[in-house]
Design an enzyme around this catalytic site. Structure first.
Site, PDB file in Angstrom:
ATOM      1  N   GLU A   1      42.630  38.534  52.882  1.00 57.32           N
ATOM      2  CA  GLU A   1      41.379  39.079  52.375  1.00 57.32           C
ATOM      3  C   GLU A   1      40.295  38.007  52.556  1.00 57.32           C
ATOM      4  O   GLU A   1      39.184  38.316  52.996  1.00 57.32           O
ATOM      5  CB  GLU A   1      41.507  39.459  50.903  1.00 57.32           C
TER       6      GLU A   1
ATOM      7  N   ASP B   1      39.881  47.463  42.568  1.00 53.96           N
ATOM      8  CA  ASP B   1      39.391  47.408  41.187  1.00 53.96           C
ATOM      9  C   ASP B   1      38.166  48.331  41.113  1.00 53.96           C
ATOM     10  O   ASP B   1      37.022  47.860  41.136  1.00 53.96           O
ATOM     11  CB  ASP B   1      38.983  45.983  40.796  1.00 53.96           C
TER      12      ASP B   1
ATOM     13  N   HIS C   1      44.685  47.458  40.765  1.00 53.68           N
ATOM     14  CA  HIS C   1      44.889  46.495  39.688  1.00 53.68           C
ATOM     15  C   HIS C   1      44.651  47.194  38.352  1.00 53.68           C
ATOM     16  O   HIS C   1      43.591  47.790  38.136  1.00 53.68           O
ATOM     17  CB  HIS C   1      43.932  45.315  39.854  1.00 53.68           C
TER      18      HIS C   1
END
Length: 346
Positions: free
Chosen positions: A212, A291, A31
């Site tokens: 997820e 991230d 991301h």
């Protein structure tokens, strides 16, 4: 775990771990704003006289309580990225970190909602600035970046259509994919079918976050309702052997982020993570950081942790990277060039 892998783990020392950490790497699940170094965001906030002190811990890292709060902190950090030049600077900062970790090819998730508010002309300006900085990084650091537009699930289907339009209008050799991120517990995959159809018609590769947080049905829905060839995470599918078999048989590639999954509590530890079981079931898995500064990981750390936990060696990581490049949304010339760079020297 077989005896050979146990022996590999027992033989690991600092020199061996450094050899593994230094391997060339590919990353499909990154991301863009989520990869922003905290120091970069703090510096930008200071320049703009914006108080973001509430989103940082005392040590300067990002602070959040859980996944939903993480999304809020993510959006707060993104709020200081206001101009194309801000995103150009972010590109350089992110790619410097990637290159330090041996990444030679990355695909990053970009959201027009953050880059121009979903307006196509504004999005073009942001994309141009990002691409210019990425081209400079490729020249100076040897890292190749490609873009995947993502709609944000918890922003809803209407905003997703605007993101898909931005993607379709700028599809090409650099902007090569479309996907969906955000809160998996909001809405259903099928709610976004129109946007994915638009992206498919524009020739873009398709991926979506699934499995997820929700169960295996999310993966089946992403494949059936959206027609994706990749799934972001996909790890909870391990609970349903029929879904794992479906993913393997249809050649769907999983963008697995082990460190992120453990940090967020999707699995209690890396040894409990299903990445190796998915491999053994014939699923094409890859490794990414998601991230990285939010989850206190890097690609070097991912590699050494996987080596220490599962006994992975150069051959295992070469397989993982080949999976990534065969699933990458880039053009064939780029794919072939990166595959050659991944091969061990003889």
């Amino acid at each position: 775990m077989d005896e050979e892998r146990r022996e590999r783990i027992a033989a690991l020392d600092e020199e061996r771990l450094e050899q593994i950490a230094a391997l060339p790497k590919t990353e499909l699940h990154l991301h863009f704003e989520g990869a922003a170094p905290p120091g970069f965001i703090r510096g930008l906030a200071k320049e703009k006289h914006v108080d973001l002190s509430g989103i940082f811990n005392r040590d300067g890292s990002y602070a959040y309580r859980d996944f939903v709060h993480f999304l809020s902190v993510y959006e707060a950090a993104t709020s200081v990225l206001k101009t194309p030049d801000d995103y150009a600077r972010l590109t350089t900062a992110v790619l410097e970190e990637c290159a330090k970790n041996g990444v030679i090819y990355a695909e990053t998730f970009l959201s027009p909602d953050f880059c121009g508010g979903g307006d196509v002309p504004a999005w073009r300006e942001y994309l141009h600035a990002i691409r210019e900085a990425a081209d400079a990084a490729e020249r100076d650091m040897g890292i190749t970046l490609r873009g995947v537009v993502t709609c944000i699930r918890h922003f809803g289907p209407d905003k997703a259509k605007r993101a898909a339009l931005c993607a379709a209008e700028t599809a090409g050799d650099w902007l090569c994919g479309f996907g969906m991120a955000g809160d998996e517990n909001r809405g259903e995959q099928k709610d976004f079918a129109y946007s994915f159809d638009m992206a498919r018609e524009a020739g873009l590769g398709l991926t979506s976050h699934a499995c997820e947080w929700r169960g295996a049905s999310e993966a089946r829905n992403a494949i059936r309702d959206l027609g994706v060839s990749r799934i972001g995470h996909g790890v909870r599918a391990i609970a349903d052997p029929a879904t794992v078999e479906m993913i393997a048989e249809e050649g769907i590639t999983l963008e697995v982020c082990p460190g992120s999954n453990v940090f967020l509590g999707v699995f209690p530890s890396l040894k409990d993570h299903p990445i190796e079981r998915l491999r053994k079931a014939g699923v094409k898995v890859t490794v990414s950081t998601d991230d990285p500064p939010f989850f206190h990981t890097t690609m070097r750390k991912e590699y050494t942790d996987l080596a220490k936990t599962f006994g992975w060696d150069e051959a295992d990581f070469l397989e993982i990277n080949r999976n990534a490049m065969h699933a990458a949304f880039c053009d064939d010339a780029t794919r072939d060039a990166i595959l050659k760079r991944l091969e061990p020297e003889t």
